[in-house]
Motif scaffolding. Structure first.
Motif, PDB file in Angstrom:
ATOM      1  N   HIS A 182       0.788  -1.101   0.258  1.00 45.00           N
ATOM      2  CA  HIS A 182      -0.055   0.016  -0.056  1.00 45.00           C
ATOM      3  C   HIS A 182       0.848   1.299  -0.110  1.00 45.00           C
ATOM      4  O   HIS A 182       2.020   1.149   0.418  1.00 45.00           O
ATOM      5  CB  HIS A 182      -0.921  -0.142   1.154  1.00 45.00           C
ATOM      6  CG  HIS A 182      -2.164   1.006   1.140  1.00 45.00           C
ATOM      7  ND1 HIS A 182      -1.778   2.367   0.984  1.00 45.00           N
ATOM      8  CD2 HIS A 182      -3.195   0.584   0.906  1.00 45.00           C
ATOM      9  CE1 HIS A 182      -3.485   2.814   0.866  1.00 45.00           C
ATOM     10  NE2 HIS A 182      -4.032   1.667   0.921  1.00 45.00           N
ATOM     11  N   VAL A 183       0.480   2.488  -0.497  1.00 47.15           N
ATOM     12  CA  VAL A 183       1.243   3.561  -0.759  1.00 47.15           C
ATOM     13  C   VAL A 183       1.170   4.254   0.484  1.00 47.15           C
ATOM     14  O   VAL A 183       2.410   4.901   0.713  1.00 47.15           O
ATOM     15  CB  VAL A 183       0.737   4.454  -1.679  1.00 47.15           C
ATOM     16  CG1 VAL A 183       0.817   3.982  -3.147  1.00 47.15           C
ATOM     17  CG2 VAL A 183      -0.815   4.769  -1.502  1.00 47.15           C
ATOM     18  N   ASP A 184       0.420   4.173   1.426  1.00 50.88           N
ATOM     19  CA  ASP A 184       0.357   4.657   2.723  1.00 50.88           C
ATOM     20  C   ASP A 184       0.921   3.686   3.669  1.00 50.88           C
ATOM     21  O   ASP A 184       0.227   2.366   3.972  1.00 50.88           O
ATOM     22  CB  ASP A 184      -1.400   5.133   3.147  1.00 50.88           C
ATOM     23  CG  ASP A 184      -1.074   5.718   4.389  1.00 50.88           C
ATOM     24  OD1 ASP A 184      -0.033   5.838   5.372  1.00 50.88           O
ATOM     25  OD2 ASP A 184      -2.278   6.151   4.776  1.00 50.88           O
ATOM     26  N   PRO A 185       2.043   3.945   4.417  1.00 50.68           N
ATOM     27  CA  PRO A 185       2.683   2.972   5.261  1.00 50.68           C
ATOM     28  C   PRO A 185       1.644   2.335   6.479  1.00 50.68           C
ATOM     29  O   PRO A 185       1.750   1.265   7.036  1.00 50.68           O
ATOM     30  CB  PRO A 185       4.064   3.615   5.864  1.00 50.68           C
ATOM     31  CG  PRO A 185       3.564   5.013   5.645  1.00 50.68           C
ATOM     32  CD  PRO A 185       2.667   5.003   4.392  1.00 50.68           C
ATOM     33  N   ARG A 186       0.725   3.297   6.699  1.00 49.91           N
ATOM     34  CA  ARG A 186      -0.115   3.059   7.984  1.00 49.91           C
ATOM     35  C   ARG A 186      -1.303   1.975   7.568  1.00 49.91           C
ATOM     36  O   ARG A 186      -2.252   1.749   8.277  1.00 49.91           O
ATOM     37  CB  ARG A 186      -0.672   4.420   8.566  1.00 49.91           C
ATOM     38  CG  ARG A 186       0.516   5.058   9.490  1.00 49.91           C
ATOM     39  CD  ARG A 186       0.009   6.118  10.159  1.00 49.91           C
ATOM     40  NE  ARG A 186       1.047   6.747  11.054  1.00 49.91           N
ATOM     41  CZ  ARG A 186       1.740   7.658  10.620  1.00 49.91           C
ATOM     42  NH1 ARG A 186       1.936   7.937   9.243  1.00 49.91           N
ATOM     43  NH2 ARG A 186       2.822   8.150  11.348  1.00 49.91           N
ATOM     44  N   LYS A 187      -1.383   1.793   6.099  1.00 52.21           N
ATOM     45  CA  LYS A 187      -2.371   0.884   5.486  1.00 52.21           C
ATOM     46  C   LYS A 187      -1.873  -0.205   5.208  1.00 52.21           C
ATOM     47  O   LYS A 187      -2.496  -1.137   4.532  1.00 52.21           O
ATOM     48  CB  LYS A 187      -3.180   1.732   4.484  1.00 52.21           C
ATOM     49  CG  LYS A 187      -3.936   2.957   5.135  1.00 52.21           C
ATOM     50  CD  LYS A 187      -4.936   3.451   4.209  1.00 52.21           C
ATOM     51  CE  LYS A 187      -5.858   4.654   4.644  1.00 52.21           C
ATOM     52  NZ  LYS A 187      -6.741   5.171   3.623  1.00 52.21           N
ATOM     53  N   THR A 188      -0.477  -0.473   5.362  1.00 55.84           N
ATOM     54  CA  THR A 188      -0.027  -1.799   4.806  1.00 55.84           C
ATOM     55  C   THR A 188      -0.323  -2.901   5.984  1.00 55.84           C
ATOM     56  O   THR A 188      -0.651  -2.633   6.938  1.00 55.84           O
ATOM     57  CB  THR A 188       1.697  -1.511   4.985  1.00 55.84           C
ATOM     58  OG1 THR A 188       1.805  -1.340   6.301  1.00 55.84           O
ATOM     59  CG2 THR A 188       2.156  -0.584   3.888  1.00 55.84           C
ATOM     60  N   PHE A 189       0.040  -4.303   5.477  1.00 59.81           N
ATOM     61  CA  PHE A 189      -0.602  -5.412   6.123  1.00 59.81           C
ATOM     62  C   PHE A 189       0.100  -5.273   7.350  1.00 59.81           C
ATOM     63  O   PHE A 189      -0.462  -5.638   8.326  1.00 59.81           O
ATOM     64  CB  PHE A 189      -0.317  -6.726   5.404  1.00 59.81           C
ATOM     65  CG  PHE A 189      -0.343  -7.868   6.150  1.00 59.81           C
ATOM     66  CD1 PHE A 189      -1.733  -8.445   6.278  1.00 59.81           C
ATOM     67  CD2 PHE A 189       0.719  -8.632   6.748  1.00 59.81           C
ATOM     68  CE1 PHE A 189      -1.730  -9.637   7.003  1.00 59.81           C
ATOM     69  CE2 PHE A 189       0.533  -9.699   7.303  1.00 59.81           C
ATOM     70  CZ  PHE A 189      -0.709 -10.071   7.465  1.00 59.81           C
ATOM     71  N   LEU A 190       1.661  -5.404   7.473  1.00 62.36           N
ATOM     72  CA  LEU A 190       2.333  -5.362   8.880  1.00 62.36           C
ATOM     73  C   LEU A 190       1.908  -4.184   9.823  1.00 62.36           C
ATOM     74  O   LEU A 190       1.616  -4.664  10.989  1.00 62.36           O
ATOM     75  CB  LEU A 190       3.698  -5.171   8.407  1.00 62.36           C
ATOM     76  CG  LEU A 190       4.495  -6.592   7.668  1.00 62.36           C
ATOM     77  CD1 LEU A 190       5.770  -6.469   7.680  1.00 62.36           C
ATOM     78  CD2 LEU A 190       4.065  -7.772   8.561  1.00 62.36           C
ATOM     79  N   THR A 235       9.545   7.608   7.667  1.00 63.82           N
ATOM     80  CA  THR A 235       9.120   6.318   8.153  1.00 63.82           C
ATOM     81  C   THR A 235       9.323   6.053   9.548  1.00 63.82           C
ATOM     82  O   THR A 235       8.718   5.193  10.237  1.00 63.82           O
ATOM     83  CB  THR A 235       9.571   5.294   7.286  1.00 63.82           C
ATOM     84  OG1 THR A 235      11.098   5.400   7.409  1.00 63.82           O
ATOM     85  CG2 THR A 235       9.463   5.579   6.053  1.00 63.82           C
ATOM     86  N   GLY A 236       9.993   6.949  10.309  1.00 66.00           N
ATOM     87  CA  GLY A 236      10.505   6.695  11.889  1.00 66.00           C
ATOM     88  C   GLY A 236       9.334   6.615  12.685  1.00 66.00           C
ATOM     89  O   GLY A 236       9.377   5.980  13.456  1.00 66.00           O
TER      90      GLY A 236
END
Length: 303
Positions: A182-190, A235-236
């Motif tokens: 996902h382009v939004d890191p807060r919506k990625t699977f992990l 990303t930190g």
């Protein structure tokens, strides 16, 4: 016939000997194979150990783990499930692989009519983490005794070459592991997985990491902050939130214990050692490491 054959054998021998069957007493009265325990001694059911291989692995990867647990705890009522349901396709997405693993565990319990008192997962990447409540609910239906969860996590993600593998395998799991689903890191699977309840359901969470392993970041295997994340303003903060999501419920859970084990291997000067692969695969093929790990610490969580 037996006595006749025995006498003929003694005549053929060129030295004086006595057969063990003639001895009045044996050197040891302890059986080589421990007898079967009475069911009354295990009213809480057997201990199921689920061994789950990692990326591009198979059910034989953790055979040494099984061997040293059995050697270290002779006579214990342990049942091992060497998971193989995902070995034909370890590059599928994690939800798919979780469904397969849960189905495999439930079928194993039902097939052998097992009464489970405790379930432990010794894993490279534990797919039980995605939905641990499913198996918890199933076990409560099977037994009146609350199951004890044990998780031993050996992170096994190598980012070197993942892009190429992703192109070749069209892997859903690699996209998820590299935060590219996902382009939004807060919506990625992990990230979403870190928000779900999981680790706090386990009685013991053992994180084993080695600074000699250059395939896996040391801080990642230990689930802790690193200098790079502190300096990265993009990303930190996301990484910080994921750590808090994972560890805060564990800290607040009174019955959950978090243990970190740091491992330093005595490795030869080889190319595998130089690139960090030797330390990375030691959890699979180093008899010395596995023997010492279980003798020093590991077996405490299987008793």
């Amino acid at each position: 016939i037996f006595f006749k054959a025995k006498e003929e054998l003694l005549k053929e021998l060129k030295f004086q000997a006595s057969l063990y069957s003639d001895l009045p007493l044996l050197a040891s009265d302890l059986p080589y194979f421990p007898p079967e325990e009475d069911d009354e001694e295990f009213e809480d059911g057997i201990h199921l150990v689920v061994c789950v291989h990692g990326l591009d692995g198979n059910s034989a990867d953790l055979r040494l783990v099984k061997t040293f647990i059995e050697l270290g705890l002779p006579g214990s009522r342990l049942d091992f499930l060497m998971s193989e349901r995902n070995q034909a396709d370890t590059f599928a997405d994690f939800d798919t692989m979780t469904d397969r693993l849960l189905d495999e565990i439930i079928q194993h319990i039902q097939l052998y009519n097992l009464t489970i008192g405790r379930i432990r997962s010794f894993s490279l990447i534990s797919r039980l983490l995605t939905r641990p409540f499913d198996i918890l609910s199933f076990l409560k239906l099977q037994s009146d005794f609350p199951p004890t969860f044990f998780l031993c996590v050996f992170a096994c993600v190598c980012f070197l070459g993942l892009w190429l593998m992703q192109k070749l395998k069209k892997s859903g799991s690699l996209l998820q592991l590299t935060f590219r689903d996902h382009v939004d890191p807060r919506k990625t699977f992990l990230y979403l997985l870190s928000q779900k309840p999981g680790l706090q359901y386990f009685k013991n969470v053992v994180l084993v990491a080695s600074p000699q392993d250059r395939y896996v970041p040391f801080h990642s295997a230990r689930i802790e902050m690193c200098t790079t994340a502190l300096k990265d303003r993009t990303t930190g903060p996301v990484y910080t939130e994921m750590i808090n999501n994972l560890l805060q419920p564990v800290v607040e859970a009174k019955e959950c214990h978090l243990i970190r084990q740091n491992v330093f291997h005595a490795l030869p000067n080889t190319a595998n050692t130089l690139i960090g692969r030797a330390a990375h695969i030691a959890v699979l093929d180093s008899e010395l490491f596995l023997e010492k790990f279980f003798l020093v610490a590991g077996l405490n969580y299987f008793k």
